[in-house]
Design a protein around this motif. Structure first.
Motif, PDB file in Angstrom:
ATOM      1  N   ALA A 127      22.725  -0.979 -58.681  1.00 16.29           N
ATOM      2  CA  ALA A 127      23.623  -2.021 -58.178  1.00 16.29           C
ATOM      3  C   ALA A 127      23.465  -3.312 -58.970  1.00 16.29           C
ATOM      4  O   ALA A 127      22.376  -3.652 -59.431  1.00 16.29           O
ATOM      5  CB  ALA A 127      23.344  -2.277 -56.702  1.00 16.29           C
ATOM      6  N   PHE A 128      24.586  -4.034 -59.093  1.00 18.35           N
ATOM      7  CA  PHE A 128      24.622  -5.294 -59.837  1.00 18.35           C
ATOM      8  C   PHE A 128      25.269  -6.371 -58.969  1.00 18.35           C
ATOM      9  O   PHE A 128      26.372  -6.179 -58.447  1.00 18.35           O
ATOM     10  CB  PHE A 128      25.442  -5.144 -61.121  1.00 18.35           C
ATOM     11  CG  PHE A 128      24.840  -4.238 -62.157  1.00 18.35           C
ATOM     12  CD1 PHE A 128      24.164  -4.752 -63.250  1.00 18.35           C
ATOM     13  CD2 PHE A 128      24.939  -2.854 -62.030  1.00 18.35           C
ATOM     14  CE1 PHE A 128      23.603  -3.915 -64.207  1.00 18.35           C
ATOM     15  CE2 PHE A 128      24.385  -2.006 -62.981  1.00 18.35           C
ATOM     16  CZ  PHE A 128      23.709  -2.535 -64.074  1.00 18.35           C
ATOM     17  N   ALA A 168      13.916  -8.282 -51.607  1.00 15.73           N
ATOM     18  CA  ALA A 168      12.962  -7.506 -52.403  1.00 15.73           C
ATOM     19  C   ALA A 168      11.664  -7.258 -51.627  1.00 15.73           C
ATOM     20  O   ALA A 168      11.088  -6.156 -51.680  1.00 15.73           O
ATOM     21  CB  ALA A 168      12.673  -8.217 -53.712  1.00 15.73           C
ATOM     22  N   LYS A 169      11.208  -8.260 -50.895  1.00 12.09           N
ATOM     23  CA  LYS A 169       9.967  -8.096 -50.122  1.00 12.09           C
ATOM     24  C   LYS A 169      10.108  -6.997 -49.077  1.00 12.09           C
ATOM     25  O   LYS A 169       9.150  -6.291 -48.772  1.00 12.09           O
ATOM     26  CB  LYS A 169       9.623  -9.417 -49.430  1.00 12.09           C
ATOM     27  CG  LYS A 169       9.126 -10.503 -50.368  1.00 12.09           C
ATOM     28  CD  LYS A 169       8.934 -11.807 -49.608  1.00 12.09           C
ATOM     29  CE  LYS A 169       8.586 -12.949 -50.556  1.00 12.09           C
ATOM     30  NZ  LYS A 169       8.507 -14.246 -49.846  1.00 12.09           N
ATOM     31  N   ARG A 170      11.300  -6.861 -48.525  1.00 10.45           N
ATOM     32  CA  ARG A 170      11.520  -5.908 -47.446  1.00 10.45           C
ATOM     33  C   ARG A 170      11.900  -4.511 -47.950  1.00 10.45           C
ATOM     34  O   ARG A 170      12.099  -3.597 -47.145  1.00 10.45           O
ATOM     35  CB  ARG A 170      12.613  -6.424 -46.512  1.00 10.45           C
ATOM     36  CG  ARG A 170      12.231  -7.704 -45.774  1.00 10.45           C
ATOM     37  CD  ARG A 170      13.437  -8.321 -45.071  1.00 10.45           C
ATOM     38  NE  ARG A 170      13.088  -9.571 -44.442  1.00 10.45           N
ATOM     39  CZ  ARG A 170      12.680  -9.706 -43.174  1.00 10.45           C
ATOM     40  NH1 ARG A 170      12.547  -8.611 -42.417  1.00 10.45           N
ATOM     41  NH2 ARG A 170      12.398 -10.886 -42.672  1.00 10.45           N
ATOM     42  N   ALA A 171      12.043  -4.360 -49.267  1.00 12.57           N
ATOM     43  CA  ALA A 171      12.436  -3.068 -49.841  1.00 12.57           C
ATOM     44  C   ALA A 171      11.526  -2.715 -51.008  1.00 12.57           C
ATOM     45  O   ALA A 171      11.958  -2.662 -52.163  1.00 12.57           O
ATOM     46  CB  ALA A 171      13.895  -3.110 -50.283  1.00 12.57           C
ATOM     47  N   PHE A 189      23.282  -3.586 -50.661  1.00 20.43           N
ATOM     48  CA  PHE A 189      22.943  -2.676 -51.760  1.00 20.43           C
ATOM     49  C   PHE A 189      21.830  -1.724 -51.339  1.00 20.43           C
ATOM     50  O   PHE A 189      21.894  -0.512 -51.575  1.00 20.43           O
ATOM     51  CB  PHE A 189      22.485  -3.467 -52.984  1.00 20.43           C
ATOM     52  CG  PHE A 189      23.586  -4.149 -53.763  1.00 20.43           C
ATOM     53  CD1 PHE A 189      24.860  -3.616 -53.836  1.00 20.43           C
ATOM     54  CD2 PHE A 189      23.322  -5.336 -54.449  1.00 20.43           C
ATOM     55  CE1 PHE A 189      25.863  -4.241 -54.564  1.00 20.43           C
ATOM     56  CE2 PHE A 189      24.320  -5.960 -55.185  1.00 20.43           C
ATOM     57  CZ  PHE A 189      25.588  -5.422 -55.240  1.00 20.43           C
ATOM     58  N   VAL A 190      20.777  -2.294 -50.727  1.00 21.06           N
ATOM     59  CA  VAL A 190      19.642  -1.476 -50.300  1.00 21.06           C
ATOM     60  C   VAL A 190      20.081  -0.487 -49.229  1.00 21.06           C
ATOM     61  O   VAL A 190      19.730   0.708 -49.275  1.00 21.06           O
ATOM     62  CB  VAL A 190      18.495  -2.374 -49.792  1.00 21.06           C
ATOM     63  CG1 VAL A 190      17.362  -1.520 -49.209  1.00 21.06           C
ATOM     64  CG2 VAL A 190      17.959  -3.257 -50.924  1.00 21.06           C
ATOM     65  N   ALA A 191      20.851  -0.965 -48.262  1.00 20.53           N
ATOM     66  CA  ALA A 191      21.320  -0.090 -47.186  1.00 20.53           C
ATOM     67  C   ALA A 191      22.187   1.044 -47.721  1.00 20.53           C
ATOM     68  O   ALA A 191      22.195   2.151 -47.165  1.00 20.53           O
ATOM     69  CB  ALA A 191      22.101  -0.908 -46.164  1.00 20.53           C
TER      70      ALA A 191
END
Length: 374
Positions: free
Chosen positions: A51-52, A124-127, A102-104
């Motif tokens: 993803a971007f 970022a901390k959570r993924a 994006f993460v989801a």
């Protein structure tokens, strides 16, 4: 090959090696170790999504377009991989929501193609299982690396040509924000110009946007009205080049070759190419070799000057290229003191060479640059 391209919000040939190896950039580059933690687990290409998050529209023909070309290179290098992007990501809590989405959606790797700071870091901390990169970032985490370009070197080269071609010695700069990339660009440009015209100056107008063609056009017009006859800037479009073409002035651009918008005015452009970098980082992520690194894409490998414009005299091009050759072949740096700031204070002592980190974090104007410092 699948691309998810329906969302609408609004630097290297081989940057890294395997986990634990050193990061070595040629000659003018930084040397930084890769992070020591274990690399993220490998991902099969058919299960991967990259993803971007972009600061502008992919149609800008500038910064965002260049990153979009990098994404297309990833798609070509890894058939079947999924990609996703969001254009014009705002610098607000909406950015956090976009990166979270994006993460989801299953992203294994997320590139923020501009500096989004805490809007990105919380995500970022959570993924921890997702690889993140932030362009022009200055914070490093176990799963977050940074990358940028050493644009100050080609900016110096372009400045030599601009100084030689200016009749008034007054150079204008269309600035986005008073940030390090603008300070280093204006300073390097003027330092190059002063090698051929010691009295040259740079006047800046800040428009508080990376992509605003109307504001860039107005700023370029105002600079020419104030006596500047060569324009430079860090815009993602060709607005001030078109102004220079119409007014018989000259211009140096950023990001891509935009000469068709002003062939007589065009001197060159600070060209960026992220394709090799993106392909290599995605390869490492898929292979289970990825750990975050941080560094700068050096001149000749991610950033460089464009081919000279049709009205650049051969002797001017040769003089500028002599400096470029010295940088490329000898590792020479022109950023050696004594260097004073715009208030006359010595900031770099005589004989002292600025480090790459100092150039990257440059946040003050040199003597002769106006319009950025408060």
């Amino acid at each position: 090959m699948i691309s998810i391209k329906s969302l609408s919000r609004r630097g290297f040939l081989n940057m890294g090696a395997a986990a634990g190896a050193g990061l070595l950039l040629p000659k003018t580059g930084l040397v930084r170790p890769a992070f020591a933690q274990a690399p993220l687990a490998p991902v099969d290409v058919k299960d991967a999504m990259i993803a971007f998050g972009h600061t502008g529209p992919v149609s800008d023909e500038g910064w965002t377009w260049a990153h979009d070309q990098g994404m297309k290179a990833v798609e070509a290098a890894f058939p079947g991989i999924r990609t996703s992007f969001v254009e014009s990501v705002p610098y607000s809590a909406d950015a956090t929501r976009i990166f979270r989405q994006f993460v989801a959606d299953g992203a294994n790797m997320v590139f923020a193609t501009s500096n989004y700071g805490d809007f990105l870091y919380d995500v970022a901390k959570r993924a921890p299982e997702v690889a993140f990169y932030e362009c022009d970032g200055r914070t490093h985490m176990d799963n977050l690396g940074t990358y940028y370009v050493q644009h100050w070197y080609p900016s110096y080269v372009a400045g030599i040509a601009a100084g030689a071609m200016s009749k008034t010695g007054k150079l204008g700069y269309v600035a986005s924000f008073p940030v390090p990339s603008v300070y280093s660009g204006t300073n390097a440009f003027l330092m190059g110009a002063r090698t051929v015209n010691p009295a040259a100056t740079v006047q800046c107008i800040v428009i508080n946007s990376w992509f605003d063609p109307q504001a860039a056009t107005q700023a370029g017009t105002a600079l020419l009205d104030n006596g500047c006859d060569v324009l430079f800037g860090i815009m993602d479009e060709a607005g001030y080049l078109q102004v220079a073409e119409a007014r018989g002035a000259k211009a140096v651009m950023w990001n891509t070759d935009l000469r068709r918008y002003g062939p007589k005015a065009y001197i060159t452009s600070i060209m960026v190419d992220f394709k090799p970098f993106y392909v290599e980082q995605v390869r490492r992520r898929l292979a289970g070799e990825w750990t975050p690194t941080y560094g700068l894409l050096p001149m000749g490998q991610g950033v460089d000057r464009d081919a000279w414009g049709e009205t650049v005299p051969p002797e001017v091009a040769a003089k500028a290229d002599a400096a470029r050759t010295k940088m490329m072949q000898e590792g020479w740096s022109p950023f050696v003191g004594e260097i004073k700031d715009s208030k006359g204070t010595i900031k770099v002592a005589a004989g002292q060479k600025m480090t790459e980190e100092e150039l990257y974090h440059w946040d003050w104007s040199i003597e002769g640059v106006s319009g950025l410092d408060a």
